[in-house]
Design a protein around this motif. Structure first.
Motif: not given
Length: 348
Positions: A161-164, A75-78, A57-60
């Motif tokens: 989003g991520n690097i992929f 909740n959607y931060a990289r 999760p974005s906020q562990t």
């Protein structure tokens, strides 16, 4: 005896890590109400195994006793790759801790053959899955190592989003045609997964990314926990055109139990009837054929219809399928056979 079910998606490993040290940190081998899955309730429901997701999760550090807020941008931060890898390793370690504590009642399985043997031996099969590949570095060192540990399924993105690639948002009255497709690194990831015989999961991937995978992958197209967009127009669900591509590849879609991906109004209501799961299932069978639909519950990661409640409620869904005229052979295909067959085809 309940019908044997191999389920395409749960977030049980995540919940066990998040709840460690809290009042909801419960013994997995004792029936509780702390989450959707524990071993006694799994046995009562007929769950013989599934893809156990490792999602970061974005906020562990947030308070996960509170409901997930799908509209909170935080909740959607990289997520940083090293942080994601460490968190993923914690979830993988939890899977191995559970199998060690099970006294032979659970096993991390690395093939459909091992899953079938586990079913025969009445052992719960864990197939390790990554939901959102933030833990994977651009050189794929982590992918190689996790594959050796038992990773057999991977979704390039969650709904961020991520690097992929770009993830599709959980947005109602929206299509999945949002954002760009796979990056060059994402295209290389698909090829690496094909070489390692790791199933590529299309759930959470946006439409351009979906078509990029369809053009690159030599494996069946699989969406582990998604529903029919024609019934519930949430961006997380699959359009008829996407379903056509999955059918052509002889892939599979796992029906998601999350009420907001089932309902025509996209609402969050626990009184959502099981008839809606049946309706999505019937639609997917019509679109894909009866050999290409399974279950992808999203246990421990979603809001379930009250008539299921938790994993022990799976027989209620089987009863609803029977009431709708689904025969024994079709139910067995949906419950486990189709998942095992698509894993077989992916791993060849």
């Amino acid at each position: 005896m309940p019908v044997a079910i191999f389920d395409g998606h749960n977030d049980t490993l995540l919940q066990r890590i998040l709840r460690r040290g809290t009042e909801r940190d419960q013994d997995f081998f004792t029936a509780t109400q702390a989450n959707h899955i524990d071993f006694p309730r799994a046995q009562a429901g007929g769950l013989i195994g599934g893809l156990f997701a490792m999602f970061v999760p974005s906020q562990t550090k947030q308070d996960f006793s509170k409901p997930f807020n799908p509209s909170d941008p935080a909740n959607y931060a990289r997520v940083d790759q090293q942080e994601a890898l460490a968190f993923t390793m914690a979830m993988a370690a939890e899977a191995f801790r559970l199998t060690r504590a099970s006294n032979g009642r659970m096993k991390v399985c690395r093939s459909a053959t091992e899953i079938r043997q586990a079913m025969h031996d009445e052992v719960m099969a864990i197939s390790l899955h990554i939901e959102g590949a933030e833990a994977i570095d651009p050189d794929f060192h982590a992918l190689e190592a996790l594959h050796e540990m038992g990773l057999r399924s991977l979704g390039p993105v969650w709904s961020r989003g991520n690097i992929f690639a770009e993830g599709v948002p959980m947005r109602f009255n929206s299509g999945p045609d949002i954002g760009n497709g796979l990056s060059d690194t994402g295209k290389a990831l698909i090829k690496a997964c094909n070489e390692l015989k790791i199933l590529v999961d299309l759930s959470h991937l946006n439409e351009k990314g979906f078509w990029d995978v369809a053009s690159l992958s030599d494996a069946p197209l699989v969406a582990s926990h998604s529903n029919a967009h024609a019934i519930c127009p949430n961006a997380r669900n699959l359009t008829d055109k996407q379903l056509g591509a999955i059918r052509e590849s002889k892939g599979l879609v796992g029906v998601n139990f999350h009420v907001a991906f089932l309902r025509e109004d996209g609402g969050y209501a626990r009184d959502t009837p099981l008839d809606l799961i049946v309706r999505h299932t019937a639609y997917l069978i019509e679109a894909l054929g009866e050999d290409h639909v399974g279950l992808g519950s999203d246990f421990d990661g979603c809001l379930l219809p009250a008539d299921i409640g938790d994993v022990s409620g799976l027989p209620n869904l089987i009863d609803a399928y029977r009431a709708a005229g689904f025969g024994t052979d079709l139910i067995n295909k949906i419950a486990h056979e189709n998942w095992l067959n698509v894993l077989d085809k992916t791993q060849k």
